[in-house]
Design a protein around this motif. Structure first.
Motif, PDB file in Angstrom:
ATOM      1  N   ALA A 196      45.021 122.809  89.872  1.00  0.00           N
ATOM      2  CA  ALA A 196      45.388 123.887  88.975  1.00  0.00           C
ATOM      3  C   ALA A 196      44.635 123.728  87.655  1.00  0.00           C
ATOM      4  CB  ALA A 196      46.891 123.879  88.710  1.00  0.00           C
ATOM      5  N   ILE A 197      44.484 124.842  86.980  1.00  0.00           N
ATOM      6  CA  ILE A 197      43.991 124.834  85.600  1.00  0.00           C
ATOM      7  C   ILE A 197      45.139 125.296  84.712  1.00  0.00           C
ATOM      8  CG2 ILE A 197      42.411 125.855  83.930  1.00  0.00           C
ATOM      9  CD1 ILE A 197      40.890 124.076  85.721  1.00  0.00           C
ATOM     10  N   GLY A 198      45.409 124.529  83.692  1.00  0.00           N
ATOM     11  CA  GLY A 198      46.495 124.884  82.791  1.00  0.00           C
ATOM     12  C   GLY A 198      45.993 125.135  81.388  1.00  0.00           C
ATOM     13  N   TRP A 199      46.756 125.953  80.681  1.00  0.00           N
ATOM     14  CA  TRP A 199      46.502 126.181  79.258  1.00  0.00           C
ATOM     15  C   TRP A 199      47.658 125.582  78.472  1.00  0.00           C
ATOM     16  CZ3 TRP A 199      42.149 127.795  77.009  1.00  0.00           C
ATOM     17  CH2 TRP A 199      41.212 128.496  77.774  1.00  0.00           C
ATOM     18  N   PHE A 200      47.307 124.894  77.417  1.00  0.00           N
ATOM     19  CA  PHE A 200      48.283 124.224  76.578  1.00  0.00           C
ATOM     20  C   PHE A 200      47.957 124.520  75.121  1.00  0.00           C
ATOM     21  CE2 PHE A 200      50.035 121.671  79.979  1.00  0.00           C
ATOM     22  CZ  PHE A 200      49.007 121.738  80.911  1.00  0.00           C
ATOM     23  N   TYR A 253      51.494 131.092  86.422  1.00  0.00           N
ATOM     24  CA  TYR A 253      52.824 130.801  85.908  1.00  0.00           C
ATOM     25  C   TYR A 253      52.744 130.716  84.390  1.00  0.00           C
ATOM     26  CZ  TYR A 253      53.434 129.719  90.762  1.00  0.00           C
ATOM     27  OH  TYR A 253      53.459 129.819  92.135  1.00  0.00           O
ATOM     28  N   TYR A 254      53.846 131.109  83.741  1.00  0.00           N
ATOM     29  CA  TYR A 254      53.838 131.215  82.302  1.00  0.00           C
ATOM     30  C   TYR A 254      55.102 130.617  81.694  1.00  0.00           C
ATOM     31  CZ  TYR A 254      50.274 134.646  83.426  1.00  0.00           C
ATOM     32  OH  TYR A 254      49.152 135.271  83.921  1.00  0.00           O
ATOM     33  N   ALA A 255      54.935 130.091  80.484  1.00  0.00           N
ATOM     34  CA  ALA A 255      56.104 129.694  79.714  1.00  0.00           C
ATOM     35  C   ALA A 255      56.793 130.941  79.190  1.00  0.00           C
ATOM     36  CB  ALA A 255      55.675 128.802  78.549  1.00  0.00           C
ATOM     37  N   ASP A 256      58.081 130.843  78.976  1.00  0.00           N
ATOM     38  CA  ASP A 256      58.830 131.995  78.475  1.00  0.00           C
ATOM     39  C   ASP A 256      58.283 132.494  77.139  1.00  0.00           C
ATOM     40  OD1 ASP A 256      62.086 130.860  79.688  1.00  0.00           O
ATOM     41  OD2 ASP A 256      60.469 131.945  80.686  1.00  0.00           O
ATOM     42  N   SER A 257      57.738 131.577  76.357  1.00  0.00           N
ATOM     43  CA  SER A 257      57.256 131.941  75.025  1.00  0.00           C
ATOM     44  C   SER A 257      56.068 132.901  75.053  1.00  0.00           C
ATOM     45  CB  SER A 257      56.877 130.677  74.241  1.00  0.00           C
ATOM     46  OG  SER A 257      55.892 129.926  74.943  1.00  0.00           O
ATOM     47  N   VAL A 258      55.367 132.965  76.193  1.00  0.00           N
ATOM     48  CA  VAL A 258      54.180 133.824  76.264  1.00  0.00           C
ATOM     49  C   VAL A 258      54.261 134.841  77.388  1.00  0.00           C
ATOM     50  CG1 VAL A 258      52.779 131.956  75.313  1.00  0.00           C
ATOM     51  CG2 VAL A 258      52.828 132.326  77.798  1.00  0.00           C
ATOM     52  N   LYS A 259      55.291 134.766  78.184  1.00  0.00           N
ATOM     53  CA  LYS A 259      55.407 135.651  79.341  1.00  0.00           C
ATOM     54  C   LYS A 259      55.412 137.103  78.886  1.00  0.00           C
ATOM     55  CE  LYS A 259      57.926 133.829  82.445  1.00  0.00           C
ATOM     56  NZ  LYS A 259      59.106 133.308  83.182  1.00  0.00           N
ATOM     57  N   GLY A 260      54.616 137.908  79.553  1.00  0.00           N
ATOM     58  CA  GLY A 260      54.515 139.321  79.204  1.00  0.00           C
ATOM     59  C   GLY A 260      53.462 139.619  78.158  1.00  0.00           C
ATOM     60  N   ARG A 261      52.971 138.589  77.497  1.00  0.00           N
ATOM     61  CA  ARG A 261      51.941 138.781  76.458  1.00  0.00           C
ATOM     62  C   ARG A 261      50.619 138.141  76.857  1.00  0.00           C
ATOM     63  NH1 ARG A 261      52.526 136.478  71.621  1.00  0.00           N
ATOM     64  NH2 ARG A 261      53.776 134.715  72.388  1.00  0.00           N
ATOM     65  N   PHE A 262      50.674 137.050  77.548  1.00  0.00           N
ATOM     66  CA  PHE A 262      49.468 136.314  77.941  1.00  0.00           C
ATOM     67  C   PHE A 262      49.245 136.468  79.443  1.00  0.00           C
ATOM     68  CE2 PHE A 262      49.541 132.795  74.419  1.00  0.00           C
ATOM     69  CZ  PHE A 262      49.635 133.794  73.454  1.00  0.00           C
ATOM     70  N   LYS A 297      53.978 119.508  66.096  1.00  0.00           N
ATOM     71  CA  LYS A 297      54.736 119.828  67.310  1.00  0.00           C
ATOM     72  C   LYS A 297      54.085 119.169  68.524  1.00  0.00           C
ATOM     73  CE  LYS A 297      56.688 124.219  65.779  1.00  0.00           C
ATOM     74  NZ  LYS A 297      56.942 125.650  66.157  1.00  0.00           N
ATOM     75  N   GLU A 298      54.877 119.048  69.577  1.00  0.00           N
ATOM     76  CA  GLU A 298      54.355 118.488  70.817  1.00  0.00           C
ATOM     77  C   GLU A 298      53.471 119.507  71.539  1.00  0.00           C
ATOM     78  OE1 GLU A 298      57.978 115.381  71.926  1.00  0.00           O
ATOM     79  OE2 GLU A 298      57.527 117.075  73.238  1.00  0.00           O
ATOM     80  N   ARG A 299      52.612 118.973  72.379  1.00  0.00           N
ATOM     81  CA  ARG A 299      51.769 119.856  73.177  1.00  0.00           C
ATOM     82  C   ARG A 299      52.634 120.638  74.155  1.00  0.00           C
ATOM     83  NH1 ARG A 299      46.032 117.633  75.016  1.00  0.00           N
ATOM     84  NH2 ARG A 299      46.092 117.319  72.768  1.00  0.00           N
ATOM     85  N   GLU A 300      52.404 121.929  74.216  1.00  0.00           N
ATOM     86  CA  GLU A 300      53.222 122.834  75.019  1.00  0.00           C
ATOM     87  C   GLU A 300      52.382 123.466  76.117  1.00  0.00           C
ATOM     88  OE1 GLU A 300      55.710 127.036  74.322  1.00  0.00           O
ATOM     89  OE2 GLU A 300      54.232 126.353  72.856  1.00  0.00           O
ATOM     90  N   GLY A 301      52.885 123.394  77.334  1.00  0.00           N
ATOM     91  CA  GLY A 301      52.229 124.092  78.417  1.00  0.00           C
ATOM     92  C   GLY A 301      52.619 125.552  78.401  1.00  0.00           C
ATOM     93  N   ILE A 302      51.641 126.455  78.437  1.00  0.00           N
ATOM     94  CA  ILE A 302      51.958 127.873  78.325  1.00  0.00           C
ATOM     95  C   ILE A 302      51.569 128.680  79.551  1.00  0.00           C
ATOM     96  CG2 ILE A 302      51.980 127.940  75.814  1.00  0.00           C
ATOM     97  CD1 ILE A 302      49.111 129.030  75.926  1.00  0.00           C
ATOM     98  N   ALA A 303      50.602 128.241  80.306  1.00  0.00           N
ATOM     99  CA  ALA A 303      50.186 129.018  81.470  1.00  0.00           C
ATOM    100  C   ALA A 303      49.375 128.129  82.400  1.00  0.00           C
ATOM    101  CB  ALA A 303      49.355 130.227  81.067  1.00  0.00           C
ATOM    102  N   CYS A 304      49.417 128.471  83.667  1.00  0.00           N
ATOM    103  CA  CYS A 304      48.544 127.783  84.608  1.00  0.00           C
ATOM    104  C   CYS A 304      48.218 128.713  85.763  1.00  0.00           C
ATOM    105  CB  CYS A 304      49.152 126.485  85.112  1.00  0.00           C
ATOM    106  SG  CYS A 304      50.411 126.681  86.384  1.00  0.00           S
ATOM    107  N   ILE A 305      47.132 128.406  86.419  1.00  0.00           N
ATOM    108  CA  ILE A 305      46.748 129.146  87.615  1.00  0.00           C
ATOM    109  C   ILE A 305      46.452 128.128  88.701  1.00  0.00           C
ATOM    110  CG2 ILE A 305      44.310 129.330  86.906  1.00  0.00           C
ATOM    111  CD1 ILE A 305      44.406 132.188  88.229  1.00  0.00           C
ATOM    112  N   ILE A 306      47.053 128.364  89.850  1.00  0.00           N
ATOM    113  CA  ILE A 306      46.909 127.452  90.972  1.00  0.00           C
ATOM    114  C   ILE A 306      45.626 127.775  91.718  1.00  0.00           C
ATOM    115  CG2 ILE A 306      47.974 126.589  93.089  1.00  0.00           C
ATOM    116  CD1 ILE A 306      49.532 125.964  90.521  1.00  0.00           C
ATOM    117  N   ASN A 307      44.873 126.758  92.097  1.00  0.00           N
ATOM    118  CA  ASN A 307      43.584 126.982  92.731  1.00  0.00           C
ATOM    119  C   ASN A 307      43.715 127.712  94.053  1.00  0.00           C
ATOM    120  OD1 ASN A 307      40.822 126.851  93.172  1.00  0.00           O
ATOM    121  ND2 ASN A 307      40.972 124.880  94.201  1.00  0.00           N
TER     122      ASN A 307
END
Length: 126
Positions: A32-36, A58-67, A42-52
């Motif tokens: 997978a490739i993830g975006w953090f 998949y998205y974190a709630d903080s960015v879902k619908g926007r990213f 603040k701690e590093r936060e995972g926000i999105a990833c795409i499975i190969n």
């Protein structure tokens, strides 16, 4: 393995940016490739990833619908389209790759990603 993130910059709240992550040097398929992102103090936060395999995203709630994360396999590049940016999205953004497909509960966990690119700064102002 090399990952190169680019596309950061300064934008006003409500604006958009598209980050790119070019990947090279993999001797086999990655999982997978993830975006953090990491904001100061603040701690590093995972926000999105795409499975190969399968291209699921998949998205974190903080960015879902926007990213939106997407991939151009011909260019070995993964994109993060960021819309409706908020001031709280200000951070250094990183892309990372995992050798293996992460389990469901760990898709956005930085600890399962073993290859990291340098960060790109995103600054959102009012």
């Amino acid at each position: 393995v090399q990952l190169q993130a680019s596309g950061g910059g300064s934008v006003q709240a409500g604006g958009s940016l598209r980050l790119s992550c070019s990947a090279s040097g993999f001797s086999r398929d990655y999982g997978a490739i993830g975006w953090f992102r990491q904001a100061p103090g603040k701690e590093r936060e995972g926000i999105a990833c795409i499975i190969n395999r399968g291209n699921s995203a998949y998205y974190a709630d903080s960015v879902k619908g926007r990213f939106t994360v997407s991939r151009d396999m011909a260019k070995n590049t993964v994109y993060l389209q960021m819309n409706s940016l908020k001031i709280e999205d200000t951070a250094v953004y990183y892309c990372a790759a995992s050798s293996n497909r992460p389990i469901v509960s760990a898709r956005l966990n930085p600890n399962v990603y073993n290859f990291w690119g340098q960060g790109t700064q995103v600054t959102v102002s009012s």
